[in-house]
Design an enzyme around this catalytic site. Sequence first.
Site, PDB file in Angstrom:
ATOM      1  N   CYS A  36      29.710  33.393  16.988  1.00  0.00           N
ATOM      2  CA  CYS A  36      31.248  32.847  16.999  1.00  0.00           C
ATOM      3  C   CYS A  36      32.168  33.930  17.014  1.00  0.00           C
ATOM      4  O   CYS A  36      31.915  34.596  16.294  1.00  0.00           O
ATOM      5  CB  CYS A  36      31.441  31.858  15.694  1.00  0.00           C
ATOM      6  N   GLY A  37      32.833  33.937  18.064  1.00  0.00           N
ATOM      7  CA  GLY A  37      33.967  34.978  18.368  1.00  0.00           C
ATOM      8  C   GLY A  37      34.898  35.104  17.378  1.00  0.00           C
ATOM      9  O   GLY A  37      35.251  36.046  16.622  1.00  0.00           O
ATOM     10  N   ASN A  73      35.081  20.831  21.717  1.00  0.00           N
ATOM     11  CA  ASN A  73      33.672  21.258  20.963  1.00  0.00           C
ATOM     12  C   ASN A  73      32.762  20.234  21.421  1.00  0.00           C
ATOM     13  O   ASN A  73      33.140  19.418  21.987  1.00  0.00           O
ATOM     14  CB  ASN A  73      33.963  21.007  19.328  1.00  0.00           C
ATOM     15  N   CYS A 104      38.643  29.967  21.284  1.00  0.00           N
ATOM     16  CA  CYS A 104      36.858  30.058  20.993  1.00  0.00           C
ATOM     17  C   CYS A 104      36.808  31.684  21.420  1.00  0.00           C
ATOM     18  O   CYS A 104      37.022  31.813  22.724  1.00  0.00           O
ATOM     19  CB  CYS A 104      36.034  29.342  21.764  1.00  0.00           C
TER      20      CYS A 104
END
Length: 312
Positions: free
Chosen positions: A250-251, A83, A92
């Site tokens: 965001c996946g 991150n 991610c």
Amino acid sequence: MSTVKVTKGHGTANDFVILDDPDAGGRLDAETVRRLTDRRRGLGADGLIRVARSTALVDGDQSATHADTAVAAGAEWFMDYRNADGSVAEMCGNGVRVFAHYLVRRGRVDPARPILVGTRGGVKTVTMVADPAGGQAPWYRVDMGRWNLPLLSADDSDRGADSVVSTRGVDVDRPAVSVDMGNPHTVVALPSLDELISAELATAPAVDPVPEDGTNVEYIVVDADGDADPRTGRLRMRVHERGVGETMACGTGACAAALAARFWAGSDGPVDWTVDQPGGAVRVEIESERVFLSGPAVLVAEVALLELDITG
């Protein structure tokens, strides 16, 4: 003065610094990650992806167990993801597509065959697919693996929530449901687009009970369309990512949002979702206990960084 070359890429505007370190010989501490991802003093990104061979990480201190699993599964490459605050992350969903695209562009994998990617959230299988809207950017479909509702069971739909979220800009606390995508998510359904827009996500929402390792918080509004195919759905989403703040997309969060919406809709709810985020749309397909994420991946630039020493 030393020079380090990195690549900048994004998936639906969820952006990353990509550090090519095949032999995992570099020193990648939290301060280095923060410097690289700083939007004023560095390149700026939501996170950093180190590209390393799984075998090179087997003896590493933070990825050893996961790298062992990747090697056993035949995944040559491992996505070592951090991150923006320097903390280590499990997975991610947008990043793994960008990671796969990077490998394709470098000629390290065959795009006509499934690409196995090692992550701390398990080995992910990635395939190149066509953009359903006919766009030019390559799309990748990721088998995100198994998911679960850690605090609820499939028979708990009458409860509907397992936590409460307090958010600046939202007048009342809202119930939410936790979704485990290999990393933690908390999904909040809002009644209107006005409330989705008014939510202030620069600061972290307050989640009760607080998950032990923190959580990403997704806010969604489900589009109502009585004429649509009952097996398909569409929703809009914003997200506050732990260790980052609000991101354009965001996946894993998109998957969690679709899974929560499906949970609330019941067993006859949609299984094929379009998730609209500020950075663009992705597709989420729910197949029994597995979920698949499809979306674009773009490499923006190659950059030579000065005065950065990551030598071991």
